[in-house]
Write an enzyme that holds these catalytic residues in place. Structure first.
Site, PDB file in Angstrom:
ATOM      1  N   ASN A 111      -7.741   6.693   3.091  1.00  0.00           N
ATOM      2  CA  ASN A 111      -8.219   5.667   3.948  1.00  0.00           C
ATOM      3  C   ASN A 111      -8.546   6.248   5.358  1.00  0.00           C
ATOM      4  O   ASN A 111      -7.821   6.694   6.166  1.00  0.00           O
ATOM      5  CB  ASN A 111      -6.759   4.655   4.087  1.00  0.00           C
ATOM      6  CG  ASN A 111      -6.501   4.188   2.813  1.00  0.00           C
ATOM      7  OD1 ASN A 111      -7.339   3.570   2.092  1.00  0.00           O
ATOM      8  ND2 ASN A 111      -5.199   4.029   2.310  1.00  0.00           N
TER       9      ASN A 111
ATOM     10  N   ILE B  14      -0.290   7.865 -14.805  1.00  0.00           N
ATOM     11  CA  ILE B  14       0.797   8.618 -14.544  1.00  0.00           C
ATOM     12  C   ILE B  14       1.832   7.474 -14.632  1.00  0.00           C
ATOM     13  O   ILE B  14       1.894   6.648 -13.666  1.00  0.00           O
ATOM     14  CB  ILE B  14       0.497   9.323 -13.399  1.00  0.00           C
ATOM     15  CG1 ILE B  14      -0.372  10.457 -13.394  1.00  0.00           C
ATOM     16  CG2 ILE B  14       1.900   9.989 -12.818  1.00  0.00           C
ATOM     17  CD1 ILE B  14      -0.956  11.108 -12.186  1.00  0.00           C
TER      18      ILE B  14
ATOM     19  N   ARG C 271      -8.821   5.077   8.237  1.00  0.00           N
ATOM     20  CA  ARG C 271      -8.740   3.996   9.431  1.00  0.00           C
ATOM     21  C   ARG C 271      -7.108   4.018   9.621  1.00  0.00           C
ATOM     22  O   ARG C 271      -6.304   4.791   8.816  1.00  0.00           O
ATOM     23  CB  ARG C 271      -8.873   2.547   8.879  1.00  0.00           C
ATOM     24  CG  ARG C 271      -8.263   2.176   7.500  1.00  0.00           C
ATOM     25  CD  ARG C 271      -8.550   0.801   7.123  1.00  0.00           C
ATOM     26  NE  ARG C 271      -8.055   0.589   5.684  1.00  0.00           N
ATOM     27  CZ  ARG C 271      -6.898   0.688   5.148  1.00  0.00           C
ATOM     28  NH1 ARG C 271      -5.854   0.807   6.016  1.00  0.00           N
ATOM     29  NH2 ARG C 271      -6.557   0.478   3.864  1.00  0.00           N
TER      30      ARG C 271
ATOM     31  N   LYS D 111     -14.383   6.320  -4.437  1.00  0.00           N
ATOM     32  CA  LYS D 111     -13.479   7.223  -5.052  1.00  0.00           C
ATOM     33  C   LYS D 111     -13.671   8.341  -5.934  1.00  0.00           C
ATOM     34  O   LYS D 111     -13.068   9.187  -5.934  1.00  0.00           O
ATOM     35  CB  LYS D 111     -12.452   6.127  -5.583  1.00  0.00           C
ATOM     36  CG  LYS D 111     -12.089   4.996  -4.910  1.00  0.00           C
ATOM     37  CD  LYS D 111     -11.109   4.143  -5.498  1.00  0.00           C
ATOM     38  CE  LYS D 111     -10.502   3.037  -4.562  1.00  0.00           C
ATOM     39  NZ  LYS D 111      -9.349   2.364  -5.323  1.00  0.00           N
TER      40      LYS D 111
ATOM     41  N   GLY E  80      -6.553  -3.502  -7.061  1.00  0.00           N
ATOM     42  CA  GLY E  80      -6.603  -3.572  -8.266  1.00  0.00           C
ATOM     43  C   GLY E  80      -7.399  -4.408  -8.932  1.00  0.00           C
ATOM     44  O   GLY E  80      -7.405  -4.440 -10.347  1.00  0.00           O
TER      45      GLY E  80
ATOM     46  N   ARG F  21       7.073  -5.874   5.135  1.00  0.00           N
ATOM     47  CA  ARG F  21       5.980  -6.945   5.580  1.00  0.00           C
ATOM     48  C   ARG F  21       6.418  -8.303   5.215  1.00  0.00           C
ATOM     49  O   ARG F  21       6.992  -8.578   4.151  1.00  0.00           O
ATOM     50  CB  ARG F  21       4.859  -6.550   4.453  1.00  0.00           C
ATOM     51  CG  ARG F  21       4.174  -5.178   4.832  1.00  0.00           C
ATOM     52  CD  ARG F  21       3.050  -5.073   4.194  1.00  0.00           C
ATOM     53  NE  ARG F  21       2.658  -3.728   4.209  1.00  0.00           N
ATOM     54  CZ  ARG F  21       1.326  -3.201   3.578  1.00  0.00           C
ATOM     55  NH1 ARG F  21       0.507  -4.124   3.532  1.00  0.00           N
ATOM     56  NH2 ARG F  21       1.089  -2.038   3.638  1.00  0.00           N
TER      57      ARG F  21
END
Lengths: 303, 451
Positions: free
Chosen positions: B264, B177, B266, B91, B139, B312
């Site tokens: 990402n 933020i 993918r 990251k 997380g 979902r």
């Protein structure tokens, strides 16, 4: 999610009673997983005596359903399989009872767990004790005369069973071939009884001996013959199986550990070993075949 | 095109196994021994004569080493180049590269060397700040630090959690933020350097720990200026790294400001909402690109039409910290009708093994307007019946009915607040018991994508 263990009693005495019981067992698979099923028993009617004998069985069901919901679903299966609501203890196509539910004790107008009459009924306790030894003392507490009224039902043709999950296509054939190989092994005369376990599934095949050949114990009764253990040797990696020449064949015996071949994957050869003495019951995978993880390669009889 | 599915022993009766042309068991239940078992997966591809491997959206999908191993064995990995996967997988590196490409990132640091460095950086950026694991996801190793007094303890626990979760304890710091929207841009790039975007998705409806629950495209109440800026930045970033195949750039948006968060490399769980509004089969595009075909269209040929929403459906207890459920599903009825799409592996009698992600199905609704899409989704969810396990269906219906969602005025704090309102317990760090499962792990790994 929690899975609960429920023991269910099944009884029927109308029409083809044994078939009704089998159909009920099939239908129970909709409510969870039927872990164990007792043999079918024939018993004298309870309560109202003037009716045909019952066929009974007990199953252990693993289910996500709560007791009330399970009872409701059992009622629906009873209705579907032809019970007419109303009459208690009368002739019925099918009767499903919730006997035990985990370690719960429930006392309500609609539901009693453990089942109110559990301790009195031979037709429940005999199959229940057969399913799980822990209930044997309850069964043995009953009068011998009551126990005598519950006898194993002679098995005729294998009953057809309702199944929610059909055997996937193409998977039946290897199964049939392996049973045929076991039968050939039995016929070869090395054993009179073999048992193969694979996870929860188990198959036992026995050969009937001519009376003159049957081993007798001192008191003249047939000796209990311990079944011969049959192991599956399985692939533990994905690759191509190569038999080691001379190619192992059905009937081959080996005394100690022996390499039967190897699985080749990514240029590395992983040996396939017998893991001890035994005799090859069947060759499940051809030389040069692609094998998946857990695929049976050989059936090997031990002892 | 013919497909070979891989599966673990408990997934033997799974739908993807039944529907593939061939299926190979690669190991027992635990993913480390099956869906992450690289030798068995490569061996399967080689002995069945596969040309390419589609890694799905979990497990090995963003594993650069796996992509390299595929190439070493003459197999095409359907995804970007291994070097790009590695670059974006780290990251801190990803943010540095984005800044080079002129894409704004949240004010923050590189990898922190010590807690002293963290104090200095936090003071420069201004509290509140967020500590994040470099190798992070779901997380894990993430801590909110309100002021300097909490920093030392948060630094120690974030480092320890990151080390335990990813065997990589490195953390970095960025400005927290408050109340942002989570917007992401879908991109496609081919080997010839053609890059297009397929609009944005709003994924702000998130459970605690930033796990997405409902996504929609296009994002509502987004000024045209901001929307265009977002799309342009995504394309610019992909051009800068020479991106190929499908990918998604995730941004945080507050007012007119947008900050790059992560990429990402993918296909994502929520890709169907983009497929619905663009009329493009993204998995097919992935395969075409991997086969070396050019995109064959330019940005000006693409246009979004109507509105799509995805819910979902997970096997989770929404009233108990979204604890995943496993077990037998006795009855299943899925919805149909105009504008409804269901992607699922579920069928009546299926058993949900305890090993993998709890997602059972994705219900997607399309409409000419957002109002129609919402109405269709409500109807579809009421039509859906899944017996045997608890699901997120009822919670999704509550969200759809909430005024903030209906008006399209919601950010990532919307769902946690709603959960508090309706009395569902919310754990503070929001980590579900199966903590290794990230935001977008699939229930199944498939060598080749959905139909």
């Amino acid at each position: 999610m929690t899975v609960h263990r429920a023991y269910l009693g099944i009884g029927a005495n109308l029409g083809a009673a044994a078939e009704s019981v089998e159909r009920a067992i099939g239908a129970l698979a909709e409510l969870g997983k039927v872990q164990r099923t007792s043999p079918l028993y024939r018993s004298e009617p309870w309560g109202v005596r003037d009716q045909p004998p019952f066929v009974n069985a007990v199953v252990l069901l693993e289910t996500p359903l709560a007791p009330r919901a399970l009872l409701d679903e059992l009622g629906k299966i009873e209705l579907r399989l032809g019970r007419t609501p109303g009459e208690r203890w009368g002739p019925r196509a099918i009767d499903l009872d919730l006997l035990l539910y985990d370690d719960l004790e429930i006392d309500s107008p609609e539901l009693h767990v453990p089942h109110k009459h559990l301790r009195e009924r031979a037709f429940v306790l005999v199959p229940l004790a057969q399913l799980d030894e822990q209930f044997a003392p309850l069964r043995d507490a009953l009068d011998a005369s009551e126990l005598a009224g519950v006898v194993p039902l002679p098995r005729s043709d294998p009953p057809s069973r309702e199944s929610v999950t059909p055997m996937p296509q193409g998977r039946l054939r290897p199964l049939v071939e392996r049973i045929a190989a076991l039968a050939r092994f039995l016929a070869s005369g090395d054993a009179v009884r073999v048992r193969v376990s694979r996870g929860e599934d188990e198959i036992e095949l026995a050969r009937r001996l001519r009376p003159a050949l049957a081993p007798r114990s001192s008191d003249g009764a047939s000796a209990e013959l311990a079944p011969l253990r049959v192991d599956e040797i399985k692939a533990d990696i994905v690759g191509i199986f190569h038999a080691r020449p001379p190619a192992p064949a059905e009937g081959d015996r080996f005394e100690g550990d022996r390499e039967l071949g190897y699985i080749e994957a990514l240029g590395i050869r992983t040996p396939v070993r017998t893991m001890g003495a035994g005799r090859i019951v069947s060759v499940a995978t051809a030389d040069g075949a692609a094998v998946e993880y857990g695929q049976p390669l050989f059936l090997v009889a031990r002892g | 095109m013919r497909t070979v599915a891989i599966f673990s022993q408990p997934d033997r009766e799974s739908l993807h196994v039944r529907q593939a042309d061939e299926a190979f068991c690669v190991g027992p239940g635990p993913a480390a021994r099956s869906y992450l078992n690289v030798p068995n997966i490569i061996s399967t591809a080689l002995i069945t004569g596969c040309d390419a491997i589609h890694p799905g959206y979990g497990f090995l999908a963003e594993n650069a080493r796996f992509a390299e191993i595929c190439a070493d064995h003459g197999l095409t990995f359907i995804g970007p180049q291994p070097a790009v996967i590695a670059m974006m997988g780290d990251k801190a590196t990803a943010k540095r590269i984005m800044r080079e490409a002129g894409v704004p990132t949240t004010p923050g640091t590189d990898v922190l060397g010590s807690v002293e460095e963290a104090y200095a950086a936090a003071a420069a950026i201004g509290y509140p700040v967020l500590l994040k694991a470099t190798a992070g996801g779901g997380g894990k190793g993430m801590r909110v630090v309100e002021d300097a007094r909490d920093l030392a303890r948060a630094y120690a626990s974030a480092t320890a959690e990151a080390e335990a979760s990813f065997k990589d304890g490195r953390v970095y710091l960025e400005k927290l933020i408050r109340g942002p929207r989570h917007l992401e841009v879908q991109v496609l790039g081919d080997d010839d350097g053609n890059i297009v975007h397929l609009g944005e998705r709003d994924c702000s409806v998130q459970k605690p720990a930033h796990l997405k629950l409902i996504e929609e495209s296009p994002a509502v109440h987004l000024p045209a200026r901001t929307r265009n800026k977002l799309h342009e930045m995504a394309v610019q970033a992909c051009r800068h790294v020479g991106y190929t195949n499908a990918g998604t750039l995730e941004f945080l948006a507050v007012g007119d400001d947008v900050y790059f968060m992560e990429m990402n490399t993918r296909i994502q769980v929520e890709h169907p909402v983009t497929e619905m509004v663009y009329g493009i089969d993204l998995v097919k595009e992935q395969i075409r690109i991997a086969a070396g075909e050019p995109l064959g269209y330019a940005q000006s040929d693409l246009a979004s039409r109507g509105h799509a929403i995805e819910c979902r459906i997970n096997a989770e207890d929404t009233r108990n910290h979204f604890a995943p459920a496993a077990g037998a599903v006795s009855k299943v009825v899925f919805p149909g009708g105009p504008g409804i799409r269901v992607d699922t592996h579920l069928y009546a009698g299926a058993t949900i093994p305890p090993y993998y992600d709890s997602m059972l199905a994705k219900v997607v609704a399309f409409g000419d307007t957002r109002e129609i899409a919402i109405a269709r989704m409500e109807r579809a969810l009421r039509e859906t019946l899944i017996e045997g396990v608890r699901t997120t269906i009822d919670l999704c219906l509550e969200i759809l009915a909430a005024p903030a969602f209906r008006e399209g005025r919601y950010d990532i704090e919307f769902l946690p607040n709603l959960l508090t309102e309706i009395g569902a317990p919310v754990s503070l760090n929001g980590t579900p018991p199966l903590g290794e499962l990230g935001a977008a792990r699939p229930p199944r790994a498939k060598p080749v994508g959905p139909p």
